[in-house]
Write a protein that holds these residues in place. Structure first.
Motif, mmCIF file in Angstrom:
data_model
loop_
_atom_site.group_PDB
_atom_site.id
_atom_site.type_symbol
_atom_site.label_atom_id
_atom_site.label_comp_id
_atom_site.label_asym_id
_atom_site.label_seq_id
_atom_site.Cartn_x
_atom_site.Cartn_y
_atom_site.Cartn_z
ATOM 1 N N GLN A 1 0.866 -1.176 0.000
ATOM 2 C CA GLN A 1 0.000 0.000 0.000
ATOM 3 C C GLN A 1 0.902 1.225 0.000
ATOM 4 O O GLN A 1 1.646 1.450 0.956
ATOM 5 C CB GLN A 1 -0.914 -0.012 1.232
ATOM 6 C CG GLN A 1 -1.833 -1.189 1.257
ATOM 7 C CD GLN A 1 -2.785 -1.184 2.428
ATOM 8 O OE1 GLN A 1 -3.886 -1.634 2.283
ATOM 9 N NE2 GLN A 1 -2.389 -0.693 3.594
ATOM 10 N N ARG A 2 0.834 2.006 -1.075
ATOM 11 C CA ARG A 2 1.711 3.158 -1.242
ATOM 12 C C ARG A 2 0.886 4.432 -1.409
ATOM 13 O O ARG A 2 -0.248 4.391 -1.872
ATOM 14 C CB ARG A 2 2.599 2.989 -2.481
ATOM 15 C CG ARG A 2 3.506 1.786 -2.454
ATOM 16 C CD ARG A 2 4.688 1.914 -1.543
ATOM 17 N NE ARG A 2 5.551 3.015 -1.961
ATOM 18 C CZ ARG A 2 6.496 3.566 -1.199
ATOM 19 N NH1 ARG A 2 6.703 3.110 0.013
ATOM 20 N NH2 ARG A 2 7.234 4.552 -1.633
ATOM 21 N N PHE A 3 1.485 5.548 -1.012
ATOM 22 C CA PHE A 3 0.859 6.851 -1.254
ATOM 23 C C PHE A 3 1.848 7.759 -1.950
ATOM 24 O O PHE A 3 3.065 7.592 -1.831
ATOM 25 C CB PHE A 3 0.363 7.499 0.052
ATOM 26 C CG PHE A 3 1.436 8.187 0.851
ATOM 27 C CD1 PHE A 3 1.765 9.518 0.622
ATOM 28 C CD2 PHE A 3 2.121 7.502 1.843
ATOM 29 C CE1 PHE A 3 2.762 10.153 1.374
ATOM 30 C CE2 PHE A 3 3.106 8.116 2.594
ATOM 31 C CZ PHE A 3 3.434 9.449 2.352
ATOM 32 N N GLU A 4 1.312 8.695 -2.687
ATOM 33 C CA GLU A 4 2.070 9.802 -3.263
ATOM 34 C C GLU A 4 1.293 11.074 -2.966
ATOM 35 O O GLU A 4 0.094 11.134 -3.210
ATOM 36 C CB GLU A 4 2.236 9.641 -4.770
ATOM 37 C CG GLU A 4 3.096 8.468 -5.163
ATOM 38 C CD GLU A 4 3.226 8.332 -6.676
ATOM 39 O OE1 GLU A 4 2.859 9.279 -7.402
ATOM 40 O OE2 GLU A 4 3.674 7.264 -7.111
ATOM 41 N N MET A 5 1.987 12.060 -2.424
ATOM 42 C CA MET A 5 1.359 13.336 -2.112
ATOM 43 C C MET A 5 2.214 14.446 -2.713
ATOM 44 O O MET A 5 3.436 14.452 -2.542
ATOM 45 C CB MET A 5 1.231 13.536 -0.602
ATOM 46 C CG MET A 5 0.640 14.891 -0.222
ATOM 47 S SD MET A 5 0.515 15.114 1.559
ATOM 48 C CE MET A 5 -0.994 14.227 1.881
ATOM 49 N N VAL A 6 1.546 15.360 -3.415
ATOM 50 C CA VAL A 6 2.227 16.546 -3.934
ATOM 51 C C VAL A 6 1.509 17.754 -3.364
ATOM 52 O O VAL A 6 0.296 17.911 -3.547
ATOM 53 C CB VAL A 6 2.230 16.588 -5.478
ATOM 54 C CG1 VAL A 6 2.873 17.880 -5.960
ATOM 55 C CG2 VAL A 6 2.954 15.383 -6.045
ATOM 56 N N GLU A 7 2.258 18.580 -2.658
ATOM 57 C CA GLU A 7 1.730 19.829 -2.125
ATOM 58 C C GLU A 7 2.409 20.961 -2.890
ATOM 59 O O GLU A 7 3.629 21.075 -2.869
ATOM 60 C CB GLU A 7 2.022 19.956 -0.634
ATOM 61 C CG GLU A 7 1.281 18.924 0.195
ATOM 62 C CD GLU A 7 1.603 19.022 1.672
ATOM 63 O OE1 GLU A 7 0.658 19.180 2.450
ATOM 64 O OE2 GLU A 7 2.789 18.947 2.012
ATOM 65 N N THR A 8 1.580 21.762 -3.557
ATOM 66 C CA THR A 8 2.102 22.888 -4.328
ATOM 67 C C THR A 8 1.760 24.172 -3.597
ATOM 68 O O THR A 8 0.581 24.494 -3.401
ATOM 69 C CB THR A 8 1.509 22.899 -5.751
ATOM 70 O OG1 THR A 8 1.807 21.655 -6.375
ATOM 71 C CG2 THR A 8 2.103 24.030 -6.574
ATOM 72 N N TYR A 9 2.795 24.872 -3.179
ATOM 73 C CA TYR A 9 2.627 26.142 -2.490
ATOM 74 C C TYR A 9 2.404 27.202 -3.556
ATOM 75 O O TYR A 9 3.313 27.518 -4.326
ATOM 76 C CB TYR A 9 3.855 26.457 -1.626
ATOM 77 C CG TYR A 9 3.943 25.552 -0.423
ATOM 78 C CD1 TYR A 9 3.674 26.040 0.845
ATOM 79 C CD2 TYR A 9 4.260 24.197 -0.559
ATOM 80 C CE1 TYR A 9 3.723 25.205 1.961
ATOM 81 C CE2 TYR A 9 4.316 23.355 0.543
ATOM 82 C CZ TYR A 9 4.043 23.869 1.796
ATOM 83 O OH TYR A 9 4.087 23.041 2.886
ATOM 84 N N LEU A 10 1.175 27.715 -3.615
ATOM 85 C CA LEU A 10 0.795 28.655 -4.656
ATOM 86 C C LEU A 10 1.274 30.053 -4.297
ATOM 87 O O LEU A 10 0.901 30.612 -3.272
ATOM 88 C CB LEU A 10 -0.721 28.627 -4.855
ATOM 89 C CG LEU A 10 -1.315 27.255 -5.180
ATOM 90 C CD1 LEU A 10 -2.828 27.336 -5.260
ATOM 91 C CD2 LEU A 10 -0.723 26.701 -6.458
ATOM 92 N N LEU A 11 2.118 30.564 -5.165
ATOM 93 C CA LEU A 11 2.688 31.895 -5.000
ATOM 94 C C LEU A 11 2.275 32.751 -6.186
ATOM 95 O O LEU A 11 1.939 32.221 -7.247
ATOM 96 C CB LEU A 11 4.218 31.814 -4.935
ATOM 97 C CG LEU A 11 4.796 30.864 -3.888
ATOM 98 C CD1 LEU A 11 6.271 30.624 -4.138
ATOM 99 C CD2 LEU A 11 4.566 31.441 -2.501
ATOM 100 N N GLN A 12 2.338 34.046 -6.027
ATOM 101 C CA GLN A 12 2.029 34.923 -7.139
ATOM 102 C C GLN A 12 2.994 34.623 -8.284
ATOM 103 O O GLN A 12 4.212 34.636 -8.101
ATOM 104 C CB GLN A 12 2.163 36.376 -6.702
ATOM 105 C CG GLN A 12 1.112 37.269 -7.252
ATOM 106 C CD GLN A 12 1.177 38.641 -6.613
ATOM 107 O OE1 GLN A 12 2.176 39.045 -6.051
ATOM 108 N NE2 GLN A 12 0.088 39.369 -6.731
ATOM 109 N N GLY A 13 2.443 34.270 -9.436
ATOM 110 C CA GLY A 13 3.288 33.992 -10.592
ATOM 111 C C GLY A 13 3.742 32.546 -10.709
ATOM 112 O O GLY A 13 4.570 32.222 -11.548
ATOM 113 N N GLY A 14 3.237 31.642 -9.880
ATOM 114 C CA GLY A 14 3.650 30.244 -10.014
ATOM 115 C C GLY A 14 3.416 29.445 -8.752
ATOM 116 O O GLY A 14 2.707 29.860 -7.853
#
Length: 134
Positions: free
Chosen positions: A60-73
């Motif tokens: 049982q595997r997980f993948e998590m991507v957290e994208t810190y949203l900044l102005q311009g990207g």
């Protein structure tokens, strides 16, 4: 005929218990499930989180991507590891030592929790995207 008053509370408890919606068992309908959600951030506009749980054979595997949203990207951070499900809690153990806990709610949403399973003061929720039984 009068109904004894001691029976009425018992019936009420049975009716309430029958109406309670149990949390779904993860991965009964799919071998991969995905959730997504936004959470607040002190140093950015928001954090976009995508979590994928998968089961392949006995792993049982997980993948998590957290994208810190900044102005311009955005600035993505990835984590992966093993997961387990017990008592409506999904526990994520990252390959690099991270630990996260989520409660699987009856409608398929995930809610962040403290390590002991208690509710966080500022809990965030992830919405089911695919493969989640509802």
């Amino acid at each position: 005929m009068r109904t004894p008053t001691c029976i009425l509370p018992g019936l009420a408890i049975l009716v309430l218990a029958a109406c309670r919606v149990p949390a779904p068992e993860p991965l009964t309908a799919a071998e991969q499930m995905e959730w997504q959600g936004l959470q607040g951030c002190a140093d950015c506009e928001a954090i976009d989180t995508v979590l994928v749980l998968s089961r392949d054979g006995g792993q049982q595997r997980f993948e998590m991507v957290e994208t810190y949203l900044l102005q311009g990207g955005g600035e993505p951070f990835a984590d992966a590891g093993a997961w387990q499900y017990e008592d409506s809690l999904i526990r994520l153990q990252g390959d690099e030592g991270s630990m996260r806990t989520y409660a699987l709610l009856g409608d398929g949403r995930l809610q962040s929790r403290q390590a002991n399973g208690s509710r966080e003061r500022r809990a965030h929720e992830l919405q089911p995207v695919s493969g989640v039984p509802q």
